[in-house]
Design an enzyme around this catalytic site. Structure first.
Site, mmCIF file in Angstrom:
data_model
loop_
_atom_site.group_PDB
_atom_site.id
_atom_site.type_symbol
_atom_site.label_atom_id
_atom_site.label_comp_id
_atom_site.label_asym_id
_atom_site.label_seq_id
_atom_site.Cartn_x
_atom_site.Cartn_y
_atom_site.Cartn_z
ATOM 1 N N HIS A 40 -0.569 2.006 -8.084
ATOM 2 C CA HIS A 40 -0.859 1.176 -6.914
ATOM 3 C C HIS A 40 -1.720 -0.033 -7.268
ATOM 4 O O HIS A 40 -2.453 -0.534 -6.420
ATOM 5 C CB HIS A 40 -1.553 2.016 -5.826
ATOM 6 C CG HIS A 40 -0.713 3.147 -5.318
ATOM 7 N ND1 HIS A 40 -0.680 4.362 -5.934
ATOM 8 C CD2 HIS A 40 0.152 3.218 -4.288
ATOM 9 C CE1 HIS A 40 0.155 5.158 -5.285
ATOM 10 N NE2 HIS A 40 0.684 4.482 -4.291
ATOM 11 N N GLU B 146 13.999 1.385 -2.957
ATOM 12 C CA GLU B 146 13.785 -0.042 -3.192
ATOM 13 C C GLU B 146 15.049 -0.754 -3.648
ATOM 14 O O GLU B 146 15.296 -1.909 -3.277
ATOM 15 C CB GLU B 146 12.652 -0.243 -4.209
ATOM 16 C CG GLU B 146 11.254 0.039 -3.657
ATOM 17 C CD GLU B 146 10.940 1.526 -3.529
ATOM 18 O OE1 GLU B 146 11.707 2.342 -4.088
ATOM 19 O OE2 GLU B 146 9.934 1.875 -2.896
#
Lengths: 325, 55
Positions: free
Chosen positions: A127, A60
């Site tokens: 998540h 990322e």
């Protein structure tokens, strides 16, 4: 116009902006050949090619860093975080480099970092996160978190056209659960402007993202069962915050409940409460109260997740407490 | 590693996961307040928020 889902509205915004401006490109993990973990970018690779729809390594910080470099060279990159929880891996790049680049070096960094956020989906602690407050404290970043398909589309288009870096949170619980017809034409919703999701006179609920729908359901119950007219303000943008809309609803109803799905301590509600004290304290007939998640990582088990996150019944109870104050 | 050894390992892992999920599904759901435990060594549980205590 046919109705489309929140997810389809995000995709429509990407397609329209990529067609409008050849400088717009997308990059992220599995966004090309696979079409994204939630299929937001399905079809984009075939339509725009692999120079504008770029599959990246699982890194990322590298995604955001590459986007920043491209932005300095005149592109308008849109980065996808496969789940917004993973944005923490790019925290250094976003807060130390991207957010400060204009201020430090006169280097505009018009990137969008978007991705699925939020819980109510039994996704567990990696998540389901709502990390908006972690970035609200960083000058230089704008933050958007829409609740409706039309706002998702219009705000994403505005974010891509904005000359500053924008974090664009998409609530995954809403991806396929809400749908509506899109306004005709080039639908752009300006950043930094809240909307009145429901008019009321007795009490205001200030909220954003999925809990807008929680608040609306609570408002219906409160009207039906208690005769209360509850106003619901959907902030839409968290940075910049719409101070005028916040102050206006305080002056109208004199009672404020702030609801968000993120954990309570250090959450956006604390900042809003402080602003209400500074902007409209004399208009309050009751203390500002907050309904937010308990201060724990989000658990997997349904019974535990439901306990941790704000529910409609919680908002109803809190609103009754405020109305009776 | 021989193919048979790999298949035996796969079967062992699958069996272990199946037994664990079967046991989880047979068990009663957890007490919701368990969600508040285990974040810190002390205190052992974070407080229940105010709106859950209103009657």
């Amino acid at each position: 116009m046919p109705e489309i889902t929140y997810l389809e509205a995000v995709r429509e915004a990407l397609v329209e902006e990529m067609e409008r401006d050849p400088a717009v490109l997308c990059l992220g993990e599995d966004i090309g050949a696979y079409g994204g973990a939630f299929k937001v970018t399905a079809g984009l690779l075939d339509r725009f090619g692999d120079r504008r729809v770029i599959d990246t390594p699982v890194a990322e910080a590298a995604i955001v860093g590459a986007a920043a470099g491209a932005a300095h060279m005149g592109f308008r990159p849109v980065c996808e975080m496969q789940f917004i929880d993973f944005i923490s891996c790019a925290y250094d790049m976003l807060t130390n480099y991207v957010a400060t680049s204009r201020y430090r070096a006169f280097l505009p960094c018009p990137i969008v970092v978007r991705g699925p956020a939020g819980g109510y989906v039994r996704g567990g602690p990696f998540h389901s996160q709502n990390p908006e407050a972690a970035f609200l404290h960083t000058p230089g970043l704008k933050i958007v978190y829409p609740s409706t398909p039309a706002d998702a589309k219009g705000l994403l288009k505005a974010a891509i056209r904005d000359n500053d870096p924008v974090l664009f949170f998409e609530h995954k619980y809403l991806y396929r659960r809400v749908r509506e017809a899109m306004p005709a034409g080039d639908h752009v919703v300006p950043l930094g402007r809240a909307r009145v999701a429901r008019e009321g006179r007795d009490l205001s609920i200030i909220t954003y993202a999925a809990t807008v729908w929680t608040a609306l359901e609570a408002a219906e119950r409160l009207e039906r069962d208690d005769g209360l007219a509850v106003e619901v303000i959907d902030l839409r943008s968290l940075a910049p915050l719409d101070d005028a809309a916040i102050a206006a609803t305080v002056r109208k109803t004199n009672r404020v409940l702030i609801v968000h799905e993120d954990t309570l301590t250090g959450g956006v509600a604390g900042e809003i409460t402080a602003r209400i004290n500074e902007l409209a304290f004399e208009w309050l007939d009751a203390p500002v109260r907050r309904v937010a998640a308990h201060d724990v990582p989000l658990p997997y088990a349904p019974a535990l997740e439901d306990f941790v996150l704000p529910q409609v019944e919680d908002v109803v109870r809190a609103a009754r407490w405020l109305a009776a104050y | 590693m021989e193919r048979g050894e790999l298949e035996a390992l796969d079967a062992q892992a699958t069996d272990e996961v199946d037994r664990a999920t079967d046991e989880a599904e047979r068990s009663p759901p957890p007490d919701p307040r368990d969600a508040l435990r285990g974040v810190y060594a002390a205190p052992q549980a974070v407080p229940v928020l105010w709106y859950r205590e209103i009657r």
